[in-house]
Design a protein around this motif. Structure first.
Motif, mmCIF file in Angstrom:
data_model
loop_
_atom_site.group_PDB
_atom_site.id
_atom_site.type_symbol
_atom_site.label_atom_id
_atom_site.label_comp_id
_atom_site.label_asym_id
_atom_site.label_seq_id
_atom_site.Cartn_x
_atom_site.Cartn_y
_atom_site.Cartn_z
ATOM 1 N N GLY A 111 -16.917 -16.065 14.203
ATOM 2 C CA GLY A 111 -17.139 -15.968 15.636
ATOM 3 C C GLY A 111 -16.722 -14.644 16.225
ATOM 4 O O GLY A 111 -15.584 -14.270 16.165
ATOM 5 N N GLY A 112 -17.625 -13.905 16.761
ATOM 6 C CA GLY A 112 -17.254 -12.632 17.345
ATOM 7 C C GLY A 112 -17.296 -11.550 16.282
ATOM 8 O O GLY A 112 -17.374 -11.817 15.093
ATOM 9 N N THR A 113 -17.217 -10.323 16.745
ATOM 10 C CA THR A 113 -17.306 -9.207 15.832
ATOM 11 C C THR A 113 -16.140 -8.272 16.034
ATOM 12 O O THR A 113 -15.766 -7.944 17.140
ATOM 13 N N SER A 114 -15.557 -7.846 14.929
ATOM 14 C CA SER A 114 -14.442 -6.910 15.007
ATOM 15 C C SER A 114 -14.909 -5.624 15.669
ATOM 16 O O SER A 114 -16.026 -5.175 15.472
ATOM 17 N N GLY A 115 -14.009 -5.000 16.411
ATOM 18 C CA GLY A 115 -14.356 -3.775 17.098
ATOM 19 C C GLY A 115 -14.689 -2.650 16.150
ATOM 20 O O GLY A 115 -15.289 -1.664 16.529
ATOM 21 N N ILE A 116 -14.291 -2.792 14.852
ATOM 22 C CA ILE A 116 -14.572 -1.731 13.895
ATOM 23 C C ILE A 116 -15.532 -2.194 12.813
ATOM 24 O O ILE A 116 -15.724 -1.534 11.815
ATOM 25 N N ALA A 117 -16.150 -3.356 13.005
ATOM 26 C CA ALA A 117 -16.956 -3.955 11.950
ATOM 27 C C ALA A 117 -17.994 -2.997 11.384
ATOM 28 O O ALA A 117 -18.195 -2.940 10.186
ATOM 29 N N THR A 118 -18.671 -2.243 12.242
ATOM 30 C CA THR A 118 -19.738 -1.370 11.762
ATOM 31 C C THR A 118 -19.206 -0.131 11.051
ATOM 32 O O THR A 118 -19.968 0.572 10.415
ATOM 33 N N LYS A 119 -17.920 0.120 11.128
ATOM 34 C CA LYS A 119 -17.347 1.309 10.515
ATOM 35 C C LYS A 119 -16.631 1.023 9.207
ATOM 36 O O LYS A 119 -16.189 1.934 8.535
ATOM 37 N N VAL A 120 -16.499 -0.231 8.845
ATOM 38 C CA VAL A 120 -15.768 -0.599 7.641
ATOM 39 C C VAL A 120 -16.673 -0.488 6.422
ATOM 40 O O VAL A 120 -17.738 -1.101 6.370
ATOM 41 N N ASP A 121 -16.231 0.273 5.430
ATOM 42 C CA ASP A 121 -16.988 0.433 4.194
ATOM 43 C C ASP A 121 -16.575 -0.663 3.215
ATOM 44 O O ASP A 121 -15.605 -0.518 2.477
ATOM 45 N N LYS A 122 -17.325 -1.747 3.192
ATOM 46 C CA LYS A 122 -16.985 -2.882 2.345
ATOM 47 C C LYS A 122 -17.417 -2.679 0.902
ATOM 48 O O LYS A 122 -17.203 -3.534 0.051
ATOM 49 N N LYS A 123 -18.001 -1.519 0.614
ATOM 50 C CA LYS A 123 -18.362 -1.189 -0.760
ATOM 51 C C LYS A 123 -17.210 -0.471 -1.469
ATOM 52 O O LYS A 123 -17.260 -0.243 -2.678
ATOM 53 N N ASP A 124 -16.198 -0.084 -0.698
ATOM 54 C CA ASP A 124 -15.031 0.610 -1.245
ATOM 55 C C ASP A 124 -13.784 -0.182 -0.869
ATOM 56 O O ASP A 124 -13.385 -0.197 0.298
ATOM 57 N N PRO A 125 -13.145 -0.865 -1.818
ATOM 58 C CA PRO A 125 -12.006 -1.717 -1.486
ATOM 59 C C PRO A 125 -10.837 -0.968 -0.874
ATOM 60 O O PRO A 125 -10.155 -1.483 0.019
ATOM 61 N N TYR A 126 -10.599 0.247 -1.332
ATOM 62 C CA TYR A 126 -9.477 1.030 -0.824
ATOM 63 C C TYR A 126 -9.734 1.496 0.603
ATOM 64 O O TYR A 126 -8.872 1.388 1.482
ATOM 65 N N ALA A 127 -10.939 2.005 0.842
ATOM 66 C CA ALA A 127 -11.292 2.464 2.184
ATOM 67 C C ALA A 127 -11.327 1.296 3.159
ATOM 68 O O ALA A 127 -10.892 1.422 4.310
ATOM 69 N N MET A 128 -11.832 0.156 2.706
ATOM 70 C CA MET A 128 -11.919 -1.008 3.569
ATOM 71 C C MET A 128 -10.539 -1.452 4.030
ATOM 72 O O MET A 128 -10.303 -1.689 5.217
ATOM 73 N N VAL A 129 -9.622 -1.564 3.090
ATOM 74 C CA VAL A 129 -8.272 -2.006 3.416
ATOM 75 C C VAL A 129 -7.616 -1.065 4.417
ATOM 76 O O VAL A 129 -7.010 -1.479 5.394
ATOM 77 N N ARG A 130 -7.775 0.214 4.200
ATOM 78 C CA ARG A 130 -7.161 1.192 5.103
ATOM 79 C C ARG A 130 -7.751 1.116 6.503
ATOM 80 O O ARG A 130 -7.031 1.138 7.503
ATOM 81 N N THR A 131 -9.051 1.042 6.586
ATOM 82 C CA THR A 131 -9.712 1.024 7.885
ATOM 83 C C THR A 131 -9.363 -0.230 8.681
ATOM 84 O O THR A 131 -9.051 -0.166 9.876
#
Length: 242
Positions: free
Chosen positions: A48-68
């Protein structure tokens, strides 16, 4: 201090401070940090609802995703401190909107059911998963009340191109105390190739394993519907500062 206590304290520290890279440099020039997510979205519509950063999260990179994701969570937590003090339940909103889209709560829920899986029905599992998700939201939100601006250092990212599960390693630093080692287990979806977190290991203690041991016996003894109702009651509790 018991392993469970260490895990809870470590988790609290993880979600409450400045995040820096292993070499001491800040990892959030314009908003990058880390946090614990998960890895599957069969029940993503429940978020429900969308995170304010949802479109910026790189879910193809686990390290980048966690940091963001962590950075967005920390920023929001800091920005809404005054409101949170007046209404601690806002922490549930932050967890629901910023963290849960990146946590594979269904996978975690099924891991908790574990060896009892065949003794449960499809309908019982369908009822359990969203309740387990709400229980996680309340549990994580309560931990956020321990916010104390601890420093978190992340180990360098490793090549994950051939991996299906990776551990994003961090160290929580607080003056006057021994550093706490925390790893976030992040899993790659076979269907989407996207990464999500499903467990946190603090000082060698897995929170998921702890929950599996705690709830698994209850599921075996009293059935999944009983545990679902129990967690529903726990999930509905207000967040309080202690």
């Amino acid at each position: 201090m018991s392993g469970k206590k260490i895990a809870v304290v470590a988790f609290a520290a993880m979600f409450s401070g400045q995040i820096v890279a292993a070499d001491g440099a800040s990892v959030l020039p314009d908003g990058a940090t880390q946090l614990p997510p998960a890895a599957m979205t069969i029940y993503s519509s429940l978020d429900g609802g969308t995170s304010g950063i949802a479109t910026k999260v790189d879910k193809k990179d686990p390290y980048a995703m966690v940091r963001t994701v962590a950075d967005a969570t920390f920023k929001r937590f800091a920005n809404e401190q005054s409101t949170i003090q007046q209404n601690p339940n806002i922490l549930k909103d932050i967890v629901r909107e910023e963290l849960m889209p990146y946590i594979n709560y269904q996978y975690a829920a099924f891991k908790v059911i574990g060896s009892n899986f065949k003794k449960t029905t499809k309908s019982e599992r369908a009822d359990f998963v969203p309740v387990f998700r709400d229980y996680l939201i309340t549990s994580y939100a309560q931990v956020f009340t321990l916010y104390n601006n601890q420093e978190v250092k992340f180990a360098p990212a490793k090549d994950f191109s051939k991996e299906k599960v990776v551990a994003v390693k961090t160290t929580v630093i607080e003056p006057g105390r021994e550093p706490i080692d925390i790893s976030f287990r992040v899993r790659k979806s076979r269907k989407t190739n996207e990464w999500k977190a499903y467990d946190m290991v603090a000082e060698g203690v897995s929170l998921l394993d702890s929950k599996q041991a705690e709830l698994g016996s209850l599921i075996r003894q009293k059935g999944l519907p009983h545990v679902t109702e129990m967690l529903k009651a726990k999930a509905s509790k207000d967040i309080v500062f202690k």
